[in-house]
Design a protein around this motif. Structure first.
Motif, PDB file in Angstrom:
ATOM      1  N   LYS A   1       0.829  -1.213   0.000  1.00 11.59           N
ATOM      2  CA  LYS A   1       0.000   0.000   0.000  1.00 11.59           C
ATOM      3  C   LYS A   1       0.864   1.264   0.000  1.00 11.59           C
ATOM      4  O   LYS A   1       0.469   2.280  -0.568  1.00 11.59           O
ATOM      5  CB  LYS A   1      -0.936   0.006   1.206  1.00 11.59           C
ATOM      6  CG  LYS A   1      -2.121  -0.952   1.081  1.00 11.59           C
ATOM      7  CD  LYS A   1      -3.190  -0.655   2.126  1.00 11.59           C
ATOM      8  CE  LYS A   1      -4.137  -1.828   2.330  1.00 11.59           C
ATOM      9  NZ  LYS A   1      -4.943  -2.183   1.166  1.00 11.59           N
TER      10      LYS A   1
ATOM     11  N   GLY B   1      -9.398  -6.000   4.423  1.00 16.12           N
ATOM     12  CA  GLY B   1      -9.770  -5.290   5.640  1.00 16.12           C
ATOM     13  C   GLY B   1      -8.951  -5.687   6.860  1.00 16.12           C
ATOM     14  O   GLY B   1      -9.150  -5.160   7.949  1.00 16.12           O
TER      15      GLY B   1
ATOM     16  N   ILE C   1     -11.659   8.906   6.699  1.00 12.81           N
ATOM     17  CA  ILE C   1     -12.808   9.570   6.084  1.00 12.81           C
ATOM     18  C   ILE C   1     -14.045   9.047   6.809  1.00 12.81           C
ATOM     19  O   ILE C   1     -14.457   7.903   6.605  1.00 12.81           O
ATOM     20  CB  ILE C   1     -12.897   9.252   4.571  1.00 12.81           C
ATOM     21  CG1 ILE C   1     -11.544   9.448   3.865  1.00 12.81           C
ATOM     22  CG2 ILE C   1     -14.008  10.061   3.899  1.00 12.81           C
ATOM     23  CD1 ILE C   1     -11.028  10.855   3.817  1.00 12.81           C
TER      24      ILE C   1
ATOM     25  N   HIS D   1     -17.561   3.649  -1.101  1.00 11.91           N
ATOM     26  CA  HIS D   1     -16.571   2.902  -1.862  1.00 11.91           C
ATOM     27  C   HIS D   1     -17.044   2.841  -3.316  1.00 11.91           C
ATOM     28  O   HIS D   1     -18.029   2.186  -3.618  1.00 11.91           O
ATOM     29  CB  HIS D   1     -16.424   1.500  -1.265  1.00 11.91           C
ATOM     30  CG  HIS D   1     -15.490   0.609  -2.027  1.00 11.91           C
ATOM     31  ND1 HIS D   1     -14.349   0.077  -1.480  1.00 11.91           N
ATOM     32  CD2 HIS D   1     -15.528   0.173  -3.306  1.00 11.91           C
ATOM     33  CE1 HIS D   1     -13.731  -0.661  -2.393  1.00 11.91           C
ATOM     34  NE2 HIS D   1     -14.433  -0.628  -3.505  1.00 11.91           N
TER      35      HIS D   1
ATOM     36  N   GLU E   1      -6.785   1.526  -3.700  1.00 21.11           N
ATOM     37  CA  GLU E   1      -5.880   0.484  -4.186  1.00 21.11           C
ATOM     38  C   GLU E   1      -6.302   0.026  -5.576  1.00 21.11           C
ATOM     39  O   GLU E   1      -7.392   0.340  -6.028  1.00 21.11           O
ATOM     40  CB  GLU E   1      -5.850  -0.710  -3.220  1.00 21.11           C
ATOM     41  CG  GLU E   1      -7.175  -1.442  -3.109  1.00 21.11           C
ATOM     42  CD  GLU E   1      -7.072  -2.691  -2.236  1.00 21.11           C
ATOM     43  OE1 GLU E   1      -5.961  -3.193  -2.041  1.00 21.11           O
ATOM     44  OE2 GLU E   1      -8.124  -3.169  -1.776  1.00 21.11           O
TER      45      GLU E   1
HETATM   46  P1  ADP Z   1      -8.093  -3.732   1.940  1.00 20.01           P
HETATM   47  O1  ADP Z   1      -6.916  -3.800   1.021  1.00 20.01           O
HETATM   48  O2  ADP Z   1      -7.830  -4.390   3.263  1.00 20.01           O
HETATM   49  O3  ADP Z   1      -9.368  -4.175   1.289  1.00 20.01           O
HETATM   50  P2  ADP Z   1      -8.749  -0.960   1.455  1.00 20.01           P
HETATM   51  O4  ADP Z   1      -7.713   0.084   1.515  1.00 20.01           O
HETATM   52  O5  ADP Z   1      -9.198  -1.394   0.111  1.00 20.01           O
HETATM   53  O6  ADP Z   1      -8.270  -2.197   2.324  1.00 20.01           O
HETATM   54  O7  ADP Z   1     -10.016  -0.484   2.289  1.00 20.01           O
HETATM   55  C1  ADP Z   1     -11.103  -1.340   2.544  1.00 20.01           C
HETATM   56  C2  ADP Z   1     -12.289  -0.513   3.042  1.00 20.01           C
HETATM   57  O8  ADP Z   1     -11.935   0.249   4.194  1.00 20.01           O
HETATM   58  C3  ADP Z   1     -12.784   0.513   2.051  1.00 20.01           C
HETATM   59  O9  ADP Z   1     -13.721  -0.034   1.160  1.00 20.01           O
HETATM   60  C4  ADP Z   1     -13.403   1.558   2.964  1.00 20.01           C
HETATM   61  O10 ADP Z   1     -14.692   1.139   3.354  1.00 20.01           O
HETATM   62  C5  ADP Z   1     -12.528   1.534   4.190  1.00 20.01           C
HETATM   63  N1  ADP Z   1     -11.444   2.559   4.162  1.00 20.01           N
HETATM   64  C6  ADP Z   1     -10.222   2.438   3.606  1.00 20.01           C
HETATM   65  N2  ADP Z   1      -9.493   3.557   3.768  1.00 20.01           N
HETATM   66  C7  ADP Z   1     -10.258   4.430   4.460  1.00 20.01           C
HETATM   67  C8  ADP Z   1     -10.086   5.760   4.966  1.00 20.01           C
HETATM   68  N3  ADP Z   1      -8.945   6.426   4.791  1.00 20.01           N
HETATM   69  N4  ADP Z   1     -11.088   6.329   5.659  1.00 20.01           N
HETATM   70  C9  ADP Z   1     -12.242   5.645   5.871  1.00 20.01           C
HETATM   71  N5  ADP Z   1     -12.473   4.409   5.425  1.00 20.01           N
HETATM   72  C10 ADP Z   1     -11.503   3.785   4.732  1.00 20.01           C
END
Ligand code: ADP
Length: 664
Positions: free
Chosen positions: A118, A167, A205, A210, A291
Motif C-alpha cells: 500500500k 480489511g 474519512i 466505496h 488500491e
Molecule cells: P483492503 O486492502 O484491506 O481491502 P482498502 O484500503 O481497500 O483495504 O479499504 C477497505 C475498506 O476500508 C474501504 O472499502 C473503505 O470502506 C474503508 N477505508 C479504507 N481507507 C479508508 C479511509 N482512509 N477512511 C475511511 N475508510 C476507509
C-alpha cells in the motif's frame, strides 16, 4: 505470442464456472483442477478436462504452484486463468508462468508487485497525479514518527498494514492517547496475517462511499476504464451488495474519477482487467485512491450487465496480445445492474459463517436475472473455502426496476438446509435509505436491525409452525402402509388434540395443538389463544401448500434431524427446532409405559386392565409396513391402563399401555 487454445483454471466454485462459460463460447478447451472437497462440484463436470490435485486445504491444492504448473504442462494448457483470490495476485506465480512459457491471464508481474504494497502503491499514484488519502507512507516506522504524522493530519486516523488486504490489519484511532496501543496491535495483526508489520497512516474519512472503476489495458499501451461500481454496502470492510451505475455519479464526476483510474492504469503499464478503488466523500465531493486490485473482481458481472461486454473474453484476448477491441468512446452503460452476494452465514449472529448441506437450491426464471453459482441442490458448504453460495445479479432499465426485481428474486429464491443471509439481503434492499442511495460504508453497522432477523411476528411463527406440523403429519401419513385414508393419529379417543412444540430462535417457543375433522376435511389448529382453520392442499417431502383461514401459502421445507427450515415468499426463512414428541417423553417418564415404536395399526390387545403379567409376556400386537410386531412386558407387573384400541392407527411414540410393578 501464441494463440490460446486451452486454459487451465486455477480456481474453483462459481468463478471457475464463469471462466469455463467463456472458454466454451470462444472454442477454447477448459481444464479444471479440483481438490478432495470439490470432487462433485458442478465446475468439475463442466470443464472439458478435470484433474484432481490434492487435499481440500488450499495450501495442498489451489495454492500449490508446483501441482498447478505440473498439471498445466501435463495437459498442455496454453494459459492459466487464476480467477480471484488464491494465486490471482501472486507475483511469484505470474513470474513463474512466464518462465515456463505458460500465459498468465492477468496483468504483468510488475503491476501486481507494485500494488502489493500500500505504501509503494500510494507513492506511485502521487507521482502520477492520482489523488490519494492524505497520510504518511514512509520508511520511518517508529512510534514517534507515526504519532507525529497522525497529529499533523488530525484525528481520527486509520492505520493500515502496508501488505494488507481484505480489511485485515486496519485500525481507526480517535485520539492521540490511543495511538501507541493501536500501532502495536495493528503491527501484530499485520505480522501474523501477512508476515510484515509495516504500516501506513491516513486520514480517516468518517463518511465515505466505496466507488471503484473497472479498468482494462492491453500490451500495446492502451488503457481505458469501463465505468464504475458502487460497493459501499459492506460488512467488516467486505462487500455485500454492488450496483452500477453509482446512485451518486454525475457525468462530471465520472469523467474525473474515470480519468484518475486511467492514470492509475497507465502508471502501471496495465495490460489486463483490474479495478481501481476509491473512497468518495459526498460532503466535499472529494475522492481518493485506495488500491488497485490486479485481477477480475467478484463483482465484475455488474459491469458486464451494464455494458454488454464479456470481461473474461477481453482478459483472454489481452493476455494473448491482441489490442483492445474497444476505445473509451465506445464504452457505454445501458440500464442498471445490481449484485447481491448470498452467503452461508448467520447475519443475526455476528455474520458467523455456516457450513452444511444445501438440500434445495432453486430460483425463479426471471428475465434479466443472472445467477452465478457453483452449487446445486445437495451441495456441501465446507469449512475449507469462502462461504459465498451465489452471486445474484439483475439488470433492468432503471435503478428502481432493478431493485424491485432483486427483491422479487430474493423473496422467491429457495436455498435451504443451512442458515443464509437471504433475509438480510432483503432487509437491505427494502431499507428506504438504501433505495434512495443515501448511504455510506457504515450503513450495515448503523442502519440495519440485525436482531430483527432472529425474531419474527407471531403470525409468521404460527403459520410456519402449522406448515412444519403438517409436513410432519403428511410424512407420517405417507409412511403408513395401511388405511391411508384415515388420518394419522386417528384413534378412539379422537377428541384429544395432538400437538407439536417448536423452539424458534432463543426467545420463542410455540405449541401447535391440532385436530383433524374428517367430515369437514380440515384441521383446527389452536396456537396460543387463536384457532386457525387449516386445509392441507398438497404436500411432498420438500413442500407444503396449506390454506390457513382462507389464505393459501406455499412453503418450502427442509428437515435436518429435528430442525425445520421453513421458507415462504412473504414470511421469508424461519428455522424451527422441534421439541421431542410428547408421547415419547411421557412414556419415558411414566415407569412401565409402553410406546408404539413406529407408526402402526393395533392388531390385537392381549391383556386386560388389572391383569397380572410376567416379564416376557405378550401384551399387544401391532402391525407396520405389513409386518407384525409383538410388544412384550419387560418386567413383571399389573396392567394399569390400556390406551390402545384394536384397529386404531397410532403414531410412533404413542403410549399404548402402562404396567404397574407388583410391589407398588
Ligand atoms: P483492503 O486492502 O484491506 O481491502 P482498502 O484500503 O481497500 O483495504 O479499504 C477497505 C475498506 O476500508 C474501504 O472499502 C473503505 O470502506 C474503508 N477505508 C479504507 N481507507 C479508508 C479511509 N482512509 N477512511 C475511511 N475508510 C476507509
Amino acid at each position: 505470442m501464441k494463440q490460446i487454445n486451452s486454459i487451465l483454471i486455477a480456481n474453483r466454485g462459481e468463478i471457475a464456472t464463469r471462466v469455463i462459460r467463456t472458454c466454451r463460447k470462444m472454442g477454447i478447451k477448459s481444464i479444471a483442477v479440483f481438490s478432495e472437497a470439490d470432487r462433485n462440484s458442478p465446475f468439475v463436470e463442466q470443464a472439458d478436462i478435470a484433474v484432481f490435485i490434492g487435499e481440500s486445504t488450499p495450501a495442498q491444492s489451489y495454492l500449490d504452484q508446483d501441482k498447478i504448473v505440473a498439471t498445466a504442462k501435463k495437459t498442455g494448457a496454453d494459459a492459466i486463468h487464476p480467477g480471484y483470490g488464491f494465486l490471482s495476485e501472486n507475483v511469484h506465480f505470474a513470474k513463474r508462468l512466464e518462465k515456463e512459457g505458460i500465459i498468465f491471464i492477468g496483468p504483468n508481474a510488475d503491476a501486481i508487485a507494485a500494488m502489493g504494497s500500500k505504501s509503494r502503491a500510494k507513492t506511485l499514484m502521487i507521482n502520477h497525479k492520482v489523488p490519494v488519502v492524505p497520510g504518511y507512507q514512509g520508511p520511518d516506522q517508529s512510534i514517534a514518527r507515526l504519532t507525529k504524522e497522525a497529529v499533523k493530519m488530525g484525528f481520527p486516523v486509520l492505520l493500515k498494514a502496508t501488505a494488507g488486504g481484505g480489511g485485515k490489519g486496519m485500525r481507526i484511532v480517535h485520539k492521540k492517547s490511543e495511538i501507541e496501543k493501536a500501532i502495536a496491535a495493528a503491527q501484530r495483526e499485520s505480522k501474523s496475517a501477512f508476515g510484515d508489520d509495516e504500516l501506513i497512516v491516513e486520514k480517516y474519512i468518517a463518511s465515505g462511499r466505496h466507488i471503484e472503476f473497472q479498468i482494462f489495458g492491453d500490451k500495446h499501451g492502451n488503457a481505458i476504464h469501463i465505468l464504475e461500481r458502487e460497493c459501499t454496502i459492506q460488512r467488516r470492510y467486505q462487500k455485500v451488495i454492488e450496483e452500477s451505475p453509482s446512485p451518486v455519479m454525475s457525468e462530471k464526476l465520472r469523467a474525473e474519477m474515470g480519468a484518475a483510474a486511467v492514470n492509475a492504469a497507465k502508471a502501471l503499464n496495465y495490460d489486463n482487467a483490474g479495478t481501481v478503488e476509491f473512497i468518495y466523500e459526498e460532503k466535499t465531493g472529494d475522492f481518493y485512491f485506495l488500491e488497485v486490485n490486479t485481477r477480475l473482481q467478484v463483482e465484475h458481472p455488474v459491469t458486464e450487465e451494464v455494458t454488454g461486454l464479456d470481461l473474461v473474453q477481453l482478459q483472454i484476448e489481452s493476455a494473448q496480445g491482441l489490442p483492445l477491441a474497444l476505445t473509451q468512446e465506445t464504452v457505454k452503460g445501458n440500464g442498471y445492474a445490481i449484485e447481491a452476494r448470498l452467503y452461508a452465514e448467520d447475519a443475526g449472529n455476528d455474520f458467523l459463517p455456516v457450513t452444511g448441506t444445501i438440500q434445495k437450491f432453486e430460483y425463479p426464471a426471471v428475465d434479466g436475472l443472472r445467477m452465478e453459482t457453483a452449487i446445486r441442490s445437495g451441495s456441501e458448504i465446507s469449512i475449507f473455502y469462502d462461504p459465498m453460495i451465489a452471486k445474484i445479479i439483475v439488470h433492468d432499465d432503471t435503478r428502481l426496476a432493478a431493485h424491485r426485481k432483486m427483491q422479487y428474486v430474493l423473496r422467491n429464491l429457495v436455498c435451504q438446509g443451512i442458515t443464509t443471509n437471504q433475509d438480510f439481503l432483503l432487509q437491505i434492499l427494502s431499507h428506504p435509505d438504501f433505495q434512495k442511495g443515501a448511504y455510506d460504508t457504515h450503513f450495515i453497522a448503523t442502519k440495519m436491525d440485525l436482531n430483527a432477523l432472529n425474531t419474527k411476528e407471531d403470525l409468521a411463527n404460527n403459520i410456519s409452525g402449522i406448515a412444519a406440523t403438517l409436513h410432519d403429519w403428511n410424512q407420517r401419513n405417507q409412511a403408513r402402509s395401511i388405511l391411508r385414508s384415515i388420518p394419522s393419529g386417528w384413534r378412539n379417543n379422537f377428541n384429544d388434540a395432538q400437538f407439536e412444540e417448536y423452539q424458534i430462535g432463543e426467545e420463542t417457543a410455540i405449541k401447535t395443538s391440532y385436530r383433524y375433522f374428517p367430515s369437514k376435511k380440515h384441521f383446527e389448529f389452536y396456537i396460543a389463544e387463536t384457532t386457525h382453520i387449516v386445509q392441507l392442499i398438497e404436500a411432498d417431502d420438500q413442500t407444503v401448500r396449506v390454506e390457513i383461514d382462507g389464505m393459501q401459502y406455499h412453503f418450502n421445507i427442509a428437515k435436518k434431524d429435528n430442525t425445520y427450515f421453513v421458507q415462504n415468499e412473504s414470511i421469508g426463512n424461519n428455522t424451527l427446532i422441534q421439541k421431542e414428541r410428547f408421547p415419547t417423553k411421557a412414556a419415558e417418564k411414566i415407569a412401565g409405559g409402553y410406546i408404539s415404536p413406529m407408526p402402526s395399526q393395533i392388531i390385537k390387545v392381549l391383556v386386560k386392565e388389572g391383569q397380572a403379567v410376567k416379564s416376557g409376556d405378550s401384551l399387544i400386537v401391532i402391525s407396520s409396513m405389513k409386518m407384525e410386531n409383538t410388544i412384550e412386558a419387560s418386567a413383571d407387573g399389573i396392567v394399569e391402563e390400556i390406551y390402545a384400541n384394536e384397529g386404531a392407527n397410532v403414531e410412533a411414540g404413542f403410549l399404548l399401555l402402562k404396567l404397574k410393578s407388583e410391589e407398588a
